[in-house]
Structures are given as C-alpha cells and as structure tokens.
Motif scaffolding. Structure first.
Motif, PDB file in Angstrom:
ATOM      1  N   PRO A 151      49.901  71.113 -63.579  1.00 12.24           N
ATOM      2  CA  PRO A 151      49.824  71.735 -62.102  1.00 12.24           C
ATOM      3  C   PRO A 151      48.482  72.579 -62.060  1.00 12.24           C
ATOM      4  CG  PRO A 151      52.081  71.927 -63.036  1.00 12.24           C
ATOM      5  CD  PRO A 151      50.964  71.425 -64.211  1.00 12.24           C
ATOM      6  N   LEU A 152      47.984  72.352 -60.852  1.00 12.51           N
ATOM      7  CA  LEU A 152      46.658  72.795 -60.549  1.00 12.51           C
ATOM      8  C   LEU A 152      46.871  74.223 -59.405  1.00 12.51           C
ATOM      9  CD1 LEU A 152      43.770  73.677 -61.244  1.00 12.51           C
ATOM     10  CD2 LEU A 152      43.383  71.704 -59.503  1.00 12.51           C
ATOM     11  N   PRO A 176      40.093  75.135 -57.668  1.00 11.25           N
ATOM     12  CA  PRO A 176      39.401  76.514 -57.623  1.00 11.25           C
ATOM     13  C   PRO A 176      37.871  76.312 -58.342  1.00 11.25           C
ATOM     14  CG  PRO A 176      41.200  76.661 -58.556  1.00 11.25           C
ATOM     15  CD  PRO A 176      41.425  75.419 -58.300  1.00 11.25           C
ATOM     16  N   ALA A 177      36.956  77.066 -57.768  1.00 13.86           N
ATOM     17  CA  ALA A 177      35.494  77.082 -58.415  1.00 13.86           C
ATOM     18  C   ALA A 177      35.764  77.756 -59.951  1.00 13.86           C
ATOM     19  CB  ALA A 177      34.686  77.810 -57.548  1.00 13.86           C
ATOM     20  N   ALA A 183      36.429  70.802 -59.194  1.00  9.89           N
ATOM     21  CA  ALA A 183      37.123  69.187 -59.476  1.00  9.89           C
ATOM     22  C   ALA A 183      37.714  69.001 -58.066  1.00  9.89           C
ATOM     23  CB  ALA A 183      38.330  69.525 -60.200  1.00  9.89           C
ATOM     24  N   VAL A 184      37.458  67.725 -57.823  1.00  9.71           N
ATOM     25  CA  VAL A 184      37.894  66.988 -56.574  1.00  9.71           C
ATOM     26  C   VAL A 184      38.704  65.837 -56.550  1.00  9.71           C
ATOM     27  CG1 VAL A 184      37.132  65.995 -54.418  1.00  9.71           C
ATOM     28  CG2 VAL A 184      35.986  67.781 -55.417  1.00  9.71           C
ATOM     29  N   PRO A 187      35.604  69.017 -63.304  1.00  4.43           N
ATOM     30  CA  PRO A 187      34.720  69.682 -62.565  1.00  4.43           C
ATOM     31  C   PRO A 187      33.298  69.444 -62.365  1.00  4.43           C
ATOM     32  CG  PRO A 187      36.087  71.286 -63.771  1.00  4.43           C
ATOM     33  CD  PRO A 187      36.381  69.589 -64.291  1.00  4.43           C
ATOM     34  N   GLN A 188      32.697  69.404 -61.286  1.00  3.68           N
ATOM     35  CA  GLN A 188      31.624  68.695 -61.417  1.00  3.68           C
ATOM     36  C   GLN A 188      30.589  69.931 -60.432  1.00  3.68           C
ATOM     37  OE1 GLN A 188      30.361  65.443 -61.925  1.00  3.68           O
ATOM     38  NE2 GLN A 188      32.635  65.297 -62.892  1.00  3.68           N
TER      39      GLN A 188
END
Length: 125
Positions: free
Chosen positions: A30-31, A82-83, A90-91, A111-112
């Motif tokens: 979970p994020l 979140p950054a 991450a998208v 994350p990119q």
C-alpha cells in the motif's frame, strides 16, 4: 449529492457517487500519500468542447482513497506517488472508462525523474 455550475457557467447539475480503491507501490505494498486524479469531460455536442472536470483524492496510510465523482460519465483515473528525496515520483497507468461507484486498484511503477520543458516567445495561433 448534487453539484451545480457557478460563476456564469451553463446551468448543470451532476449527481455524484462515492468511488473507492487503493494504490499500491511497484512491490505491491500500500502507498500512503499518493494523489489519485479523476478526469471527465462531457461528450462534444455541436463541435463545442467543454473543460474537463478534475477530482482528486489522497491515499491514507493503508493506500486507500475515497472520491465523490459524477455519475453518468466515464472518467480517466491515475495515481501519482509522493515525491522521493531526489524529486522523482511514481505514476500509475491511466485507467479509462472508470464509472462512479467502481472499486479501483492502481499500481504505480518505479519512481522516475521529471523532465521540464520551458516554452518562450510563443505566438498565439
């Protein structure tokens, strides 16, 4: 719940319904703190475009979110994590044809880093 147009817009009323779901990170955990966005636009009528309606929700510590979105239209939905300390995010993939009342599970990738583009001296068309 009913929403009405304001500030001189064409009168319209939209009925909203709760949509729930969760966001997972690339590892399936979970994020917390992700932003989930729902975008919808009414159909084009007589070559008239209308602005998209955006609704956002934030995930809790268990990656869960709740959003009230309009019924009767399809939405596109996506999540942005979140950054990280280095500014990367991450998208998830965009989920199309989301309807009010659906239960969603969105998974973000790794994350990119972001690329920024600045346009200057553009003429209006």
């Amino acid at each position: 719940v009913a929403l009405s147009a304001q500030d001189g817009e064409r009168p319209a009323t939209a009925v909203v319904q709760t949509t729930v779901g969760r966001v997972l990170d690339a590892g399936g955990e979970p994020l917390a703190g992700a932003t989930v966005t729902f975008a919808s636009s009414p159909p084009i009528v007589l070559d008239t475009f209308t602005p998209a309606t955006l609704v956002t929700a934030r995930t809790d510590e268990r990656g869960r979110f709740t959003a009230a979105i309009a019924t009767g239209v399809h939405h596109s939905a996506w999540a942005i994590g979140p950054a990280a300390d280095d500014g990367s995010t991450a998208v998830s993939r965009v989920r199309e044809h989301v309807c009010a009342g659906d239960v969603l599970e969105l998974t973000v990738g790794e994350p990119q880093q972001h690329n920024h583009v600045r346009f200057v001296n553009l003429a209006e068309v």
